[in-house]
Scaffold this motif. Structure first.
Motif, short mmCIF file in Angstrom:
data_model
loop_
_atom_site.label_atom_id
_atom_site.label_comp_id
_atom_site.label_asym_id
_atom_site.label_seq_id
_atom_site.Cartn_x
_atom_site.Cartn_y
_atom_site.Cartn_z
N LEU A 1 -7.59 4.86 -2.95
CA LEU A 1 -7.51 4.31 -1.55
C LEU A 1 -5.89 3.75 -1.56
O LEU A 1 -5.37 3.53 -2.67
CB LEU A 1 -8.15 3.31 -1.19
N GLN A 2 -5.31 3.34 -0.66
CA GLN A 2 -4.04 2.90 -0.66
C GLN A 2 -3.93 1.55 -0.95
O GLN A 2 -3.49 0.96 -1.66
CB GLN A 2 -3.47 2.99 0.89
N ASP A 3 -5.06 0.72 -0.35
CA ASP A 3 -5.44 -0.58 -0.67
C ASP A 3 -6.72 -0.94 0.03
O ASP A 3 -7.30 -0.15 0.30
CB ASP A 3 -4.13 -1.44 -0.12
N LEU A 4 -7.11 -2.08 -0.09
CA LEU A 4 -8.17 -2.60 0.54
C LEU A 4 -8.26 -3.40 1.63
O LEU A 4 -8.71 -4.68 1.99
CB LEU A 4 -9.22 -3.45 -0.48
N GLY A 5 -7.31 -3.08 2.50
CA GLY A 5 -6.99 -3.59 3.91
C GLY A 5 -8.24 -3.74 4.55
O GLY A 5 -9.38 -3.35 4.34
N SER B 1 -14.31 3.12 -11.12
CA SER B 1 -13.06 2.47 -10.97
C SER B 1 -12.38 2.64 -9.56
O SER B 1 -12.72 3.67 -8.98
CB SER B 1 -12.21 3.29 -11.93
N MET B 2 -11.90 1.56 -8.83
CA MET B 2 -11.35 1.51 -7.47
C MET B 2 -9.87 1.70 -7.79
O MET B 2 -9.31 0.61 -8.37
CB MET B 2 -11.86 0.44 -6.75
N LEU B 3 -9.12 2.82 -7.55
CA LEU B 3 -7.67 2.88 -7.95
C LEU B 3 -6.88 2.70 -6.69
O LEU B 3 -6.97 3.60 -5.91
CB LEU B 3 -7.41 4.01 -8.59
N LEU B 4 -6.13 1.75 -6.54
CA LEU B 4 -5.31 1.52 -5.51
C LEU B 4 -3.94 1.96 -5.48
O LEU B 4 -3.46 1.57 -6.54
CB LEU B 4 -5.26 0.01 -5.13
N LEU B 5 -3.27 2.62 -4.70
CA LEU B 5 -1.93 2.79 -4.67
C LEU B 5 -1.08 1.83 -4.67
O LEU B 5 0.12 1.77 -5.27
CB LEU B 5 -1.40 4.15 -3.69
N MET B 6 -1.49 0.79 -3.77
CA MET B 6 -0.83 -0.25 -3.54
C MET B 6 -1.61 -1.44 -4.22
O MET B 6 -1.85 -1.43 -5.57
CB MET B 6 -0.26 -0.65 -2.20
N ALA B 7 -2.00 -2.57 -3.40
CA ALA B 7 -2.69 -3.63 -3.98
C ALA B 7 -3.31 -4.57 -2.82
O ALA B 7 -2.93 -4.63 -1.81
CB ALA B 7 -2.06 -4.49 -4.97
N GLY B 8 -4.42 -5.08 -3.26
CA GLY B 8 -5.08 -6.12 -2.55
C GLY B 8 -5.60 -5.74 -1.38
O GLY B 8 -5.73 -4.41 -0.96
N ARG C 1 -18.41 -5.62 -11.12
CA ARG C 1 -18.42 -4.57 -11.87
C ARG C 1 -17.83 -3.36 -11.58
O ARG C 1 -17.70 -2.43 -12.57
CB ARG C 1 -19.93 -4.20 -11.98
N VAL C 2 -16.99 -3.26 -10.57
CA VAL C 2 -16.24 -2.07 -10.36
C VAL C 2 -14.91 -2.35 -10.77
O VAL C 2 -14.43 -3.62 -10.61
CB VAL C 2 -15.89 -1.98 -8.91
N ASN C 3 -14.34 -1.48 -11.64
CA ASN C 3 -13.08 -1.50 -12.39
C ASN C 3 -11.89 -1.54 -11.31
O ASN C 3 -11.63 -0.31 -10.90
CB ASN C 3 -13.17 -0.43 -13.47
N LEU C 4 -11.33 -2.57 -10.91
CA LEU C 4 -10.06 -2.52 -10.06
C LEU C 4 -8.89 -2.37 -10.80
O LEU C 4 -8.38 -3.07 -11.61
CB LEU C 4 -10.18 -3.86 -9.14
N LEU C 5 -8.09 -1.32 -10.38
CA LEU C 5 -6.85 -1.06 -10.67
C LEU C 5 -5.81 -0.79 -9.60
O LEU C 5 -6.16 -0.05 -8.82
CB LEU C 5 -6.93 0.47 -11.63
N GLU C 6 -4.70 -1.52 -9.73
CA GLU C 6 -3.71 -1.66 -8.70
C GLU C 6 -2.38 -1.13 -9.14
O GLU C 6 -1.84 -1.81 -10.30
CB GLU C 6 -3.73 -3.20 -7.97
N ILE C 7 -1.89 -0.14 -8.42
CA ILE C 7 -0.49 0.55 -8.99
C ILE C 7 0.65 -0.51 -8.39
O ILE C 7 1.71 -0.48 -8.91
CB ILE C 7 -0.52 1.91 -8.50
N CYS C 8 0.39 -1.02 -7.47
CA CYS C 8 1.61 -1.88 -6.49
C CYS C 8 2.54 -1.25 -6.27
O CYS C 8 3.69 -1.70 -6.37
CB CYS C 8 1.67 -3.00 -7.46
N ALA C 9 2.36 0.29 -5.73
CA ALA C 9 3.65 0.83 -5.40
C ALA C 9 4.10 0.28 -3.93
O ALA C 9 3.33 -0.22 -3.24
CB ALA C 9 3.17 2.26 -5.35
#
Length: 369
Positions: A8-12, A35-42, A52-60
């Motif tokens: 996803l882009q983020d979890l807005g 794994s929840m992989l965010l292109l941005m963050a938060g 238990r979901v592996n959260l990864l934030e790229i913060c682009a």
């Protein structure tokens, strides 16, 4: 157990983000490694993500700038399946997976009416994504997942994709955590200590949600019925909608409190939920209201309400843009108390949106039988 990555882009605060959180939560509860992989963050929906979901934030700073890091993370995670949601994120995900030779692992999800949604964003990158997405979708090995039959049909017609390349899956709206949230106390004073009937609506304060139509209909209703209207959400039309309510003489009966940290608790005690949108994909708030047994009224917008309300058999379905019809439906709903049997019909009508049921459907599409 399977390794699944959701991009996803983020979890807005949007519906797509909320549904992907619920899907991820149900998958980990069912035993998958997610794994929840965010292109941005938060984002507002981060608070509901299972630890238990592996959260990864790229913060682009921009979605497209996340591509190199996204590729590296995917290569490191080695997932069995990848799911991407929202058109511009889908484009980035396709490019990343194609560079790894992983198109057979990727599923993409369209959350809104493609032909209408592509025209509401002026950002050139998003517009570019909408232009190239149909071309890239044809390269996929798995069908595009649409949130409703209407969205699927629109995608076929407007993006010129073969019908065999599109499928549908219900949103995982109703989760057991959801039920816990719904039982909490309301925070809005009009709903905490009700002295009159209270109508609730929800969504971003943007033209798509049709709150201008709703306020116009409510002003008619307020002449006949002692009631109030609460619109939960935030957006660029706040000042314009507030001014409209004042001009129509209902400013003291309409409130825009912003986003609610727990909208379910507000909907549960409302006397009526109204969906006034000009278009949708599959409106989750409508499903949530029905699952709580709250009476609902909706415009017959493209797409989702007609499917959810069984062609108007479960609740009033008003012709799109018919403000007089919306007023009449709201008045009738407030004047005719709903029976316990009527509430149960609403609840049973949305059983396919239970998280466990919807997640089994998604899992089959992602991983096969």
């Amino acid at each position: 157990m399977a390794r699944i990555v959701i991009i996803l882009q983020d979890l807005g605060g949007g519906g797509a983000e909320k549904m992907m959180v619920r899907l991820a939560n149900q998958l980990v509860e069912d035993g998958d490694e997610v794994s929840m992989l965010l292109l941005m963050a938060g984002g507002e929906n981060l608070q509901w993500l299972n630890p238990r979901v592996n959260l990864l934030e790229i913060c682009a700073t921009r979605s497209v700038k996340a591509l190199p890091t996204l590729r590296r993370w995917l290569k490191q995670l080695q997932p069995n399946a990848v799911l991407s949601a929202l058109t511009h994120v889908n484009v980035i995900s396709i490019l990343a997976c194609a560079s790894l030779g992983w198109l057979a692992r990727l599923s993409v999800s369209e959350r809104n009416t493609f032909s209408l949604d592509r025209g509401v964003n002026s950002n050139w990158q998003v517009r570019t994504a909408y232009a190239v997405a149909p071309l890239l979708y044809r390269l996929l090995k798995k069908p595009v997942i649409a949130v409703s039959k209407g969205v699927a049909m629109d995608l076929v017609a407007s993006a010129h994709i073969n019908a065999k390349q599109v499928t549908t899956a219900p949103n995982p709206v109703i989760h057991h955590d959801w039920l816990v949230q719904a039982r909490a106390a309301s925070h809005h004073p009009w709903l905490q200590n009700k002295t009159t009937k209270v109508i609730v609506a929800m969504g971003r304060l943007v033209p798509q949600k049709g709150f201008d139509w709703l306020i116009e209909a409510f002003a008619k209703l307020a002449l006949q019925q002692n009631c109030r209207l609460v619109v939960f959400g935030e957006g660029p039309l706040r000042a314009e909608l507030t001014k409209q309510a004042a001009i129509l003489g209902v400013a003291d009966r309409v409130d825009f409190p912003g986003y609610s940290s727990n909208p379910l608790a507000e909907i549960r005690v409302a006397d009526l939920f109204v969906l006034s949108s000009r278009f949708e994909g599959s409106p989750n708030a409508l499903v949530e209201a029905m699952a709580l047994g709250t009476p609902v009224v909706a415009f017959d917008c493209p797409h989702g309400p007609r499917e959810i309300l069984a062609d108007g058999q479960l609740a009033p379905l008003v012709d799109l843009g018919d403000v007089e019809g919306l007023y009449q439906a709201m008045l009738a709903s407030l004047q005719l108390p709903i029976s316990e049997q009527g509430r149960q019909r609403l609840v049973q009508g949305v059983s396919r949106f239970e998280a466990a049921t919807a997640t089994r459907h998604y899992r089959q599409l992602l991983l096969g039988a």
